[in-house]
Design a protein around this motif. Structure first.
Motif, PDB file in Angstrom:
ATOM      1  N   VAL A  68     104.969  32.236 -41.879  1.00 23.58           N
ATOM      2  CA  VAL A  68     103.608  32.275 -41.329  1.00 23.58           C
ATOM      3  C   VAL A  68     103.234  31.028 -40.532  1.00 23.58           C
ATOM      4  CG1 VAL A  68     102.833  33.785 -43.198  1.00 23.58           C
ATOM      5  CG2 VAL A  68     102.370  31.340 -43.339  1.00 23.58           C
ATOM      6  N   HIS A  69     104.002  29.965 -40.609  1.00 20.15           N
ATOM      7  CA  HIS A  69     103.541  28.675 -40.068  1.00 20.15           C
ATOM      8  C   HIS A  69     103.218  28.704 -38.580  1.00 20.15           C
ATOM      9  CE1 HIS A  69     107.546  27.903 -38.455  1.00 20.15           C
ATOM     10  NE2 HIS A  69     107.048  26.824 -37.869  1.00 20.15           N
ATOM     11  N   MET A  98      94.392  32.640 -36.617  1.00 18.39           N
ATOM     12  CA  MET A  98      94.813  33.040 -37.963  1.00 18.39           C
ATOM     13  C   MET A  98      93.715  33.791 -38.694  1.00 18.39           C
ATOM     14  SD  MET A  98      97.939  32.515 -38.322  1.00 18.39           S
ATOM     15  CE  MET A  98      98.073  32.895 -40.066  1.00 18.39           C
ATOM     16  N   TYR A 114      96.549  33.675 -44.625  1.00 19.11           N
ATOM     17  CA  TYR A 114      95.699  32.575 -44.142  1.00 19.11           C
ATOM     18  C   TYR A 114      95.873  31.324 -45.016  1.00 19.11           C
ATOM     19  CZ  TYR A 114      91.835  29.899 -42.364  1.00 19.11           C
ATOM     20  OH  TYR A 114      91.093  28.888 -41.809  1.00 19.11           O
ATOM     21  N   TRP A 117      99.160  29.597 -44.315  1.00 21.12           N
ATOM     22  CA  TRP A 117      99.073  28.868 -43.040  1.00 21.12           C
ATOM     23  C   TRP A 117      98.289  27.569 -43.232  1.00 21.12           C
ATOM     24  CZ3 TRP A 117      94.709  27.552 -40.202  1.00 21.12           C
ATOM     25  CH2 TRP A 117      94.983  26.954 -38.966  1.00 21.12           C
ATOM     26  N   GLU A 121      99.405  23.741 -42.640  1.00 19.48           N
ATOM     27  CA  GLU A 121      98.653  22.886 -41.713  1.00 19.48           C
ATOM     28  C   GLU A 121      98.164  21.614 -42.396  1.00 19.48           C
ATOM     29  OE1 GLU A 121      97.569  23.118 -38.208  1.00 19.48           O
ATOM     30  OE2 GLU A 121      99.458  24.204 -38.405  1.00 19.48           O
TER      31      GLU A 121
END
Length: 189
Positions: A68-69, A98, A114, A117, A121
């Protein structure tokens, strides 16, 4: 039900777009057939399978983080530092992407995507730090492969230089050392 299915098709189409988004660094380096974001994410997920069991890291979580990154790039593209977009603006664009992407699937799945991710982050876990190392390692491994494929040893040094001293995890540091050794001492035929 048809509304849910149309959202699912939109989700799948957006994710499929990652197969067509070429990695900016390779395009700018005039690589003949640059990899896509999906290519990059796939190899990262496979590399995550290789997490050292002694590290205590959750392998499944690492694989999910790798998958997902860069998902937001299906909407915002592969924004590189040289694009002149601040880190804050890049983050804002990716966060909005996202939010939208994760709204297209069943709510618990969307929350998981989400949150994974966001974890990556924010670098808020040991797994996220490991996957960040995989992100950088996959890039230099790809650079090495392009140097070999194009028979231009060390022509992509800028990618290696950009990662010097930035690896955090012992396993990936060892991989980097091994790759640098192979790159510095090519086999002679």
């Amino acid at each position: 039900m048809s509304g849910d299915f149309s959202k699912m098709i939109e989700f799948m189409t957006l994710i499929g777009q990652l197969k067509r988004v070429q990695r900016t660094g390779w395009v700018r380096s005039n690589i003949t057939r640059p990899e896509s974001v999906a290519d990059h994410m796939y190899r990262m997920a496979i590399l995550a399978f290789l997490v050292d069991p002694a590290s205590g890291l959750d392998k499944d979580r690492c694989i999910k983080l790798a998958l997902v990154h860069d998902m937001a790039e299906s909407m915002v593209g592969d924004i590189a530092p040289s694009d002149g977009i601040s880190k804050e603006e890049k983050h804002k664009k990716e966060e909005a992407a996202m939010g939208y992407i994760s709204s297209l699937v069943e709510s618990s799945v969307g929350r998981e995507i989400y949150c994974l991710w966001k974890e990556y982050e924010d670098q808020s876990s040991a797994e996220a730090a490991y996957v960040k190392d995989l992100d950088k390692f996959e890039m230099i491994l790809q650079a090495y492969e392009y140097e070999q494929l194009e028979d231009k040893p060390k022509c992509l040094e800028e990618f290696f230089a950009s990662t010097k001293g930035k690896f955090q995890t012992d396993q990936v540091k060892q991989w980097v050392e091994s790759l640098e050794s192979v790159r510095s001492n090519p086999k002679t035929s």
